[in-house]
Design a protein around this motif. Sequence first.
Motif, PDB file in Angstrom:
ATOM      1  N   LYS A  40       0.788  -1.242   0.050  1.00 44.61           N
ATOM      2  CA  LYS A  40       0.143  -0.232  -0.295  1.00 44.61           C
ATOM      3  C   LYS A  40       0.810   1.333   0.046  1.00 44.61           C
ATOM      4  O   LYS A  40       0.385   2.169   0.524  1.00 44.61           O
ATOM      5  N   GLY A  41       2.104   1.091  -0.601  1.00 44.57           N
ATOM      6  CA  GLY A  41       2.992   2.199  -0.557  1.00 44.57           C
ATOM      7  C   GLY A  41       3.880   2.557   0.689  1.00 44.57           C
ATOM      8  O   GLY A  41       4.619   3.689   0.598  1.00 44.57           O
ATOM      9  N   GLY A  42       3.822   1.617   1.600  1.00 47.01           N
ATOM     10  CA  GLY A  42       4.825   1.902   2.789  1.00 47.01           C
ATOM     11  C   GLY A  42       6.087   1.669   2.539  1.00 47.01           C
ATOM     12  O   GLY A  42       6.391   0.859   1.491  1.00 47.01           O
ATOM     13  N   ALA A  43       7.015   2.233   3.198  1.00 49.96           N
ATOM     14  CA  ALA A  43       8.554   2.150   2.810  1.00 49.96           C
ATOM     15  C   ALA A  43       9.221   1.110   3.855  1.00 49.96           C
ATOM     16  O   ALA A  43       8.715   0.776   5.047  1.00 49.96           O
ATOM     17  N   ASN A  44      10.272   0.420   3.450  1.00 51.57           N
ATOM     18  CA  ASN A  44      10.968  -0.326   4.211  1.00 51.57           C
ATOM     19  C   ASN A  44      12.149   0.200   4.968  1.00 51.57           C
ATOM     20  O   ASN A  44      13.227   0.354   4.528  1.00 51.57           O
ATOM     21  N   ALA A  45      11.391   1.355   5.991  1.00 52.21           N
ATOM     22  CA  ALA A  45      12.210   2.159   6.577  1.00 52.21           C
ATOM     23  C   ALA A  45      11.944   2.273   8.074  1.00 52.21           C
ATOM     24  O   ALA A  45      10.945   1.795   8.368  1.00 52.21           O
ATOM     25  N   GLU A  46      12.800   2.731   8.731  1.00 53.21           N
ATOM     26  CA  GLU A  46      12.827   2.716  10.543  1.00 53.21           C
ATOM     27  C   GLU A  46      11.470   3.115  10.896  1.00 53.21           C
ATOM     28  O   GLU A  46      10.894   2.848  11.859  1.00 53.21           O
ATOM     29  N   TYR A  47      11.121   4.591  10.153  1.00 54.30           N
ATOM     30  CA  TYR A  47       9.686   5.183  10.593  1.00 54.30           C
ATOM     31  C   TYR A  47       8.480   4.421  10.380  1.00 54.30           C
ATOM     32  O   TYR A  47       7.376   4.810  10.792  1.00 54.30           O
ATOM     33  N   ASN A  48       8.643   3.396   9.506  1.00 52.41           N
ATOM     34  CA  ASN A  48       7.536   2.622   9.086  1.00 52.41           C
ATOM     35  C   ASN A  48       7.636   1.118   9.589  1.00 52.41           C
ATOM     36  O   ASN A  48       6.732   0.077   9.146  1.00 52.41           O
ATOM     37  N   LEU A  49       8.478   0.932  10.461  1.00 46.00           N
ATOM     38  CA  LEU A  49       8.425  -0.538  11.129  1.00 46.00           C
ATOM     39  C   LEU A  49       7.900  -0.375  12.710  1.00 46.00           C
ATOM     40  O   LEU A  49       8.164   0.395  13.264  1.00 46.00           O
ATOM     41  N   ALA A  50       7.400  -1.605  13.006  1.00 45.44           N
ATOM     42  CA  ALA A  50       7.080  -1.738  14.449  1.00 45.44           C
ATOM     43  C   ALA A  50       7.206  -3.218  15.079  1.00 45.44           C
ATOM     44  O   ALA A  50       7.320  -4.237  14.143  1.00 45.44           O
ATOM     45  N   LEU A  51       7.459  -3.403  16.067  1.00 44.57           N
ATOM     46  CA  LEU A  51       7.560  -4.658  16.657  1.00 44.57           C
ATOM     47  C   LEU A  51       6.348  -5.227  16.906  1.00 44.57           C
ATOM     48  O   LEU A  51       5.410  -4.784  17.532  1.00 44.57           O
TER      49      LEU A  51
END
Length: 133
Positions: A40-51
């Motif tokens: 859905k357009g999300g990035a593989n970047a720190e700001y878009n990652l969660a545990l």
Amino acid sequence: MNPFYTLVADRAAHCCEYCHAPEMVFNFPFEVEHIVPISKGGANAEYNLALACRSCNLRKGTRSSGIDPESNTEARLFNPRQNEWKDHFQVETESATIKGKTIIGRVTIACLEMNSQTQIMARGLWIRLGLFS
């Protein structure tokens, strides 16, 4: 293992950023998930990652929104990078349930089935052991 695992897990204090399950009681590491799915357009970047624990991650899948069980309107899911958990959720320690304080909280609880019988039983144990906050 995801190359961002250490950063994401440390930032989350080794708890699921959705249901707050403590990683230490599982015999495997939690998953690094994309808050906004790549599809859905999300990035593989720190700001878009969660545990996320396995349960929350599987139930979230590629969702970014859901239907509020109270108002029957669509709302986005909780975003751990943009929202404070305590603003959207409240733990009822007696029943070991998580209550939604906002439409975002209610939608996230419903979509991720955060109050399934299994989740409530486990959360009750974690509360009694002092492992859940």
